[in-house]
Design a protein around this motif. Structure first.
Motif, PDB file in Angstrom:
ATOM      1  N   GLU A  61       0.822  -1.215   0.000  1.00 33.72           N
ATOM      2  CA  GLU A  61       0.000   0.000   0.000  1.00 33.72           C
ATOM      3  C   GLU A  61       0.854   1.262   0.000  1.00 33.72           C
ATOM      4  O   GLU A  61       1.794   1.390   0.777  1.00 33.72           O
ATOM      5  N   ASN A 100      -6.101   9.620   1.428  1.00 35.47           N
ATOM      6  CA  ASN A 100      -6.852  10.331   2.464  1.00 35.47           C
ATOM      7  C   ASN A 100      -6.285  11.743   2.540  1.00 35.47           C
ATOM      8  O   ASN A 100      -5.278  11.988   3.192  1.00 35.47           O
ATOM      9  N   GLY A 120     -10.176   7.146   1.876  1.00 36.35           N
ATOM     10  CA  GLY A 120     -10.611   7.268   3.257  1.00 36.35           C
ATOM     11  C   GLY A 120     -10.739   8.696   3.741  1.00 36.35           C
ATOM     12  O   GLY A 120     -10.157   9.629   3.168  1.00 36.35           O
ATOM     13  N   GLU A 194     -13.722  -0.539   6.503  1.00 37.93           N
ATOM     14  CA  GLU A 194     -13.192  -0.584   7.869  1.00 37.93           C
ATOM     15  C   GLU A 194     -13.465   0.729   8.588  1.00 37.93           C
ATOM     16  O   GLU A 194     -13.594   1.776   7.962  1.00 37.93           O
ATOM     17  N   GLN A 198      -9.531   5.612  16.671  1.00 39.19           N
ATOM     18  CA  GLN A 198      -8.210   6.247  16.818  1.00 39.19           C
ATOM     19  C   GLN A 198      -8.158   7.013  18.130  1.00 39.19           C
ATOM     20  O   GLN A 198      -8.854   8.022  18.290  1.00 39.19           O
ATOM     21  N   GLN A 236     -10.595  -1.331  12.982  1.00 37.83           N
ATOM     22  CA  GLN A 236      -9.137  -1.150  12.955  1.00 37.83           C
ATOM     23  C   GLN A 236      -8.686  -0.312  14.147  1.00 37.83           C
ATOM     24  O   GLN A 236      -9.320   0.687  14.483  1.00 37.83           O
ATOM     25  N   GLY A 260      -4.247  -1.793  10.703  1.00 36.29           N
ATOM     26  CA  GLY A 260      -4.073  -0.676   9.780  1.00 36.29           C
ATOM     27  C   GLY A 260      -2.792  -0.749   8.977  1.00 36.29           C
ATOM     28  O   GLY A 260      -2.111  -1.770   8.941  1.00 36.29           O
ATOM     29  N   GLY A 261      -2.499   0.353   8.340  1.00 36.39           N
ATOM     30  CA  GLY A 261      -1.269   0.442   7.564  1.00 36.39           C
ATOM     31  C   GLY A 261      -0.094   0.576   8.504  1.00 36.39           C
ATOM     32  O   GLY A 261      -0.101   1.450   9.373  1.00 36.39           O
ATOM     33  N   ASP A 266       4.793   6.855  11.264  1.00 38.13           N
ATOM     34  CA  ASP A 266       3.397   7.267  11.322  1.00 38.13           C
ATOM     35  C   ASP A 266       3.408   8.789  11.173  1.00 38.13           C
ATOM     36  O   ASP A 266       3.710   9.522  12.111  1.00 38.13           O
ATOM     37  N   PRO A 296      -4.828  -3.039   0.671  1.00 34.50           N
ATOM     38  CA  PRO A 296      -5.625  -1.866   1.084  1.00 34.50           C
ATOM     39  C   PRO A 296      -7.055  -1.870   0.549  1.00 34.50           C
ATOM     40  O   PRO A 296      -7.799  -0.935   0.792  1.00 34.50           O
TER      41      PRO A 296
END
Ligand SMILES: O=c1nc2n(C[C@H](O)[C@H](O)[C@H](O)CO)c3cc(O)ccc3cc-2c(=O)[nH]1
Ligand SMILES: C[C@H]1O[C@@H](n2cnc3c(N)ncnc32)[C@H](O)[C@@H]1O
Ligand code: SF4
Length: 328
Positions: A61, A100, A120, A194, A198, A236, A260-261, A266, A296
């Protein structure tokens, strides 16, 4: 064979590409943005260099995550075109893009659908009260604007990721309202793959002075979300933002099934590095959970992808299946 086992937790081997950090919004919890004009845009040549290095690594991804140019700015068209070109380049070089970049117009979204296997946008929270606090200077976070995005994604048949940001001044009831809204839209369009739960995690750049979301509350939120959301939506959670191993396991026991990814950095929460894949495996193993890579885009959306995107996805599925067989 492992894919028939029920004890699977997935993640997406990812790399995050940032077209620009400049953003006209000022969410007070943000550790990502710079002021407009203060961050150079990523060039295609730079991106090509990064992607070439990734080709020998285990990455599928490409997450395209961006700060935002105002919809009425004269730079908006060039910004969207740069995002499109970055996605097209990633696709051509064999990766699967997920974008996103905040709210888009219907036409912008239609354009990016051609070069993304999924897209997303977090709802964050639907309560308008946050427009007086953390989102006071963030017109992109107007709840109706974000709900509209989810509707358009459904109309355009774009496999979609959304979610809640927890601990930014909302109430418990606000969580259930936001989850119910996602559930309603999914029942109409069947397009949400998904939902990310968070936990707000303070970083060194933000101005919002609040503690992190209490990780001990997460299993409760997940269990309730599991009841509200249709079963074909995966929950997720970001493992780097849940630092206690016991509580990560508790989150999975409560119904989260995806991490998640996972990419080297991050970009949204740069103060919270990801654990190594092997370390994650070791944390999950005592709970009897197996960590398995995923794409993904989830399998049920095959017929929504263009021929070109479908071909890219097929290549990865073949590769993954042959790896799966070699393990058994
Ligand atoms: O590494 C991150 N990935 C984030 N991702 C990536 C995400 O985990 C994967 O791209 C999807 O699961 C698709 O595989 C997001 C994707 C979205 O569509 C919406 C929000 C996020 C938020 C983050 C994030 O904060 N950090
Ligand atoms: C890309 C997504 O990252 C989330 N996001 C932005 N800032 C933070 C933070 N400090 N902690 C956790 N998540 C955050 C928002 O939900 C945004 O939509
Ligand atoms: S969270 Fe997204 S919209 Fe808000 S300031 Fe940061 S980059 Fe901009």
């Amino acid at each position: 064979m492992s894919s028939f086992s029920q004890n699977i937790v997935t993640y997406s081997p990812a790399y995050t590409i940032v077209p620009t950090y400049e953003c006209f919004n000022r969410c007070s919890y943000c550790n990502f943005r710079t002021d407009p004009g203060q961050s150079p845009w990523l060039t295609l040549a730079e991106a090509k260099g990064i992607l070439q290095q990734l080709q020998s690594q285990n990455v599928c991804e490409i997450l395209i995550l961006s700060g935002e140019v105002h919809p009425h700015s004269s730079k908006r068209e060039a910004w969207l075109q740069r995002i499109y070109d970055l996605c097209a380049l990633a696709l051509k070089m064999g990766f699967l893009p997920h974008t996103n970049v905040g709210p888009l117009s219907f036409e912008e979204m239609r354009k990016l659908k051609n070069v993304n296997v999924s897209m997303g946008l977090m709802l964050e929270q639907l309560t308008p009260q946050l427009l007086d606090t953390v989102h006071r200077h963030a017109p992109s976070k107007i709840p109706e604007v974000r709900l509209q995005q989810l509707k358009w994604a459904g109309e355009l048949q774009i496999p979609f990721t959304t979610g809640l940001l927890l601990g930014i001044g909302e109430t418990e009831n606000n969580w259930w309202e936001t989850l119910a809204a996602i559930s309603d839209l999914h029942q109409r369009y069947q397009h949400i793959q998904e939902v990310i739960l968070q936990p707000h995690s303070p970083g060194s750049q933000q101005t919002f002075d609040a503690p992190p979301f209490d990780p001990h509350k997460l299993p409760f939120v997940i269990a309730k979300a599991r009841q509200i959301l249709p079963i074909d939506i995966t929950i997720q959670i970001p493992p780097n933002l849940i630092q206690d191993q016991e509580w990560l396991l508790a989150c999975i026991a409560a119904g989260a099934r995806d991490l998640g990814g996972i990419s080297p950095k991050d970009e949204v929460n740069p103060d919270y590095p990801h654990l190594q894949e092997q370390t994650l495996r070791e944390i999950l193993q005592p709970g009897g959970w197996e960590l398995v890579p995923r794409l993904p885009v989830y399998p049920q959306f095959g017929s929504w992808l263009s021929e070109e995107l479908g071909e890219g996805v097929k290549k990865y599925r073949l590769k993954m299946n042959s790896k799966d067989n070699s393990r058994t």
